[in-house]
Design an enzyme around this catalytic site. Structure first.
Site, short mmCIF file in Angstrom:
data_model
loop_
_atom_site.label_atom_id
_atom_site.label_comp_id
_atom_site.label_asym_id
_atom_site.label_seq_id
_atom_site.Cartn_x
_atom_site.Cartn_y
_atom_site.Cartn_z
N ASP A 198 41.25 35.40 43.62
CA ASP A 198 40.37 36.57 43.46
C ASP A 198 40.30 36.96 41.98
OD1 ASP A 198 39.55 39.06 45.57
OD2 ASP A 198 39.93 39.72 43.51
N HIS A 234 45.62 44.06 47.61
CA HIS A 234 46.10 45.18 46.77
C HIS A 234 47.00 46.17 47.53
CE1 HIS A 234 43.62 43.87 43.49
NE2 HIS A 234 42.50 44.09 44.13
ZN LIG Z 1 38.78 41.17 43.85
#
Ligand SMILES: [Zn+2]
Length: 372
Positions: free
Chosen positions: A175, A140
């Site tokens: 993910d 991220h």
């Molecule tokens: Zn994650």
């Protein structure tokens, strides 16, 4: 097909320093427990384990701006809060409980980036065919902003490092959260393909990752996103993976495969709403392994990622992945959940319908036939 090769794992106590607070969901203990499980089962005997080194500022700078690195460095000091104006801190992403200001976070994250760069160096230079950094996968982090527990984006730095000597890099992110930082960093780069399968941004952080996000300019088509419905369990998850990942990799023809192997898709994960079991992990590992050999002469960098059921899920999922990497899945077979976690019938129908719709959307956006 027969697969073989030398495997390297990066692991050292330096990874334990990436601990953003006492009650933060991302506890490095999960990485330590994974390595312990790998060792208990004797899987480390088929790999070489190496200690991580700190990534240099130049390496981190492949994906992050000097100004951002400077802010992280200053916040990293014991009195870090007082060294950076509040507005700059907020702009750099350190005003949310997801990314608290943590003493030592620059060095701790530099070790994780260093681990992923070492994995990239090993597969590029031929010291190993496959390399695993279980602490990596901080997908991220943006160029100038921390986000979603991630300070520096080690996956993106490894991909950028591999770009320099001319590799075509495929980053596949499984993910449960969209790999938004990695996607953003290479959104206009036609030599880096990013593929992300994740719970839909309608329901989950970071709220992005829809099929129409396909890349910019010359990189149009080099970004692929398949959002998934809440309650998705093993069967449709694997069908989605198989419908998207092999055909897009074969079309792109990467020279190296980089994977973000977050295991927060599991039914027991506290931060998301999918219902996969650990049975998907031998299949994921086998697919990545075979695709790396088919397309990339074996070059495969695997990283960890999300996964917040620290004891119940993470060590099992990643040990199953690693067992495929070293070609001894039989030694980890006991870690597969006995039963999958399908939801009730009505939700099962919704999951399949959602998948068919978004797969059509992705096929249309990329102009590639993709079928279940
Ligand atoms: Zn994650």
């Amino acid at each position: 097909m027969a697969v073989s090769g030398v495997v390297r794992m990066v692991w050292g106590e330096a990874f334990m320093a990436y601990r953003l607070s006492d009650d933060h969901p991302l506890q490095p203990l999960r990485v330590k427990l994974t390595v312990e499980r790998i060792r208990e089962l004797g899987l480390d005997a088929f790999a070489e384990t190496v200690e991580p080194r700190l990534a240099s500022e130049e390496e981190i700078g492949l994906c992050h701006s000097p100004g951002y690195i400077d802010v992280v460095r200053r916040l990293s000091a014991a009195d870090g809060h007082r060294r950076v104006p509040m507005a700059d801190m907020a702009e750099a992403g350190f005003a949310s409980p997801d990314n608290p200001v943590a003493p030592g976070m620059h060095e701790a994250c530099a070790a994780i980036v260093g681990g992923s760069v070492m994995a990239a160096e090993a597969v590029h230079g031929g010291a190993a065919l496959h390399a695993f950094n279980p602490a990596g996968g901080l997908h991220h982090a943006m160029r100038e902003r921390a986000s979603g527990f991630c300070v520096y984006n080690d996956i993106a730095v490894a991909a950028a490092w591999l770009r320099a000597p001319g590799h075509r890099v495929a980053c596949v992110d499984v993910d449960v959260h969209h790999g938004d930082g990695t996607q953003a960093l290479f959104y206009a780069d036609p030599e880096v393909l990013t593929i992300s399968l994740h719970e839909s941004g309608r329901y989950l952080f970071p709220g992005t990752g829809f099929p129409d996000e396909t890349g910019a300019g010359a990189a149009r088509g080099a970004s692929a996103n398949l959002p998934l419905a809440p309650f998705m369990w093993d069967e449709p998850w694997l069908a989605a993976f198989e419908a998207v990942v092999p055909p897009l990799l074969r079309r792109f023809r990467p020279t190296v495969l980089v994977t973000q192997d977050g295991c927060d898709t599991h039914a027991l994960d506290p931060l998301a709403h999918l219902q996969a079991s650990t049975a998907i992990w031998p299949r994921i590992g086998r697919h990545f392994h075979e695709l790396a050999h088919e397309l990339c002469e074996g070059r495969w960098v695997a990283c960890g990622g999300g996964g917040y059921a620290i004891r119940e899920v993470v060590p099992r999922a990643w040990t199953l992945l690693f067992a495929e990497m070293v070609e001894h899945p039989e030694l980890a077979a006991e870690l597969v959940d006995a039963e999958p976690f399908p939801p009730e019938a009505e939700a099962r129908e919704r999951v399949w319908a959602f998948l068919e719709r978004d797969l059509r959307g992705l096929a249309g956006a990329l102009q590639v036939p993709l079928r279940l």
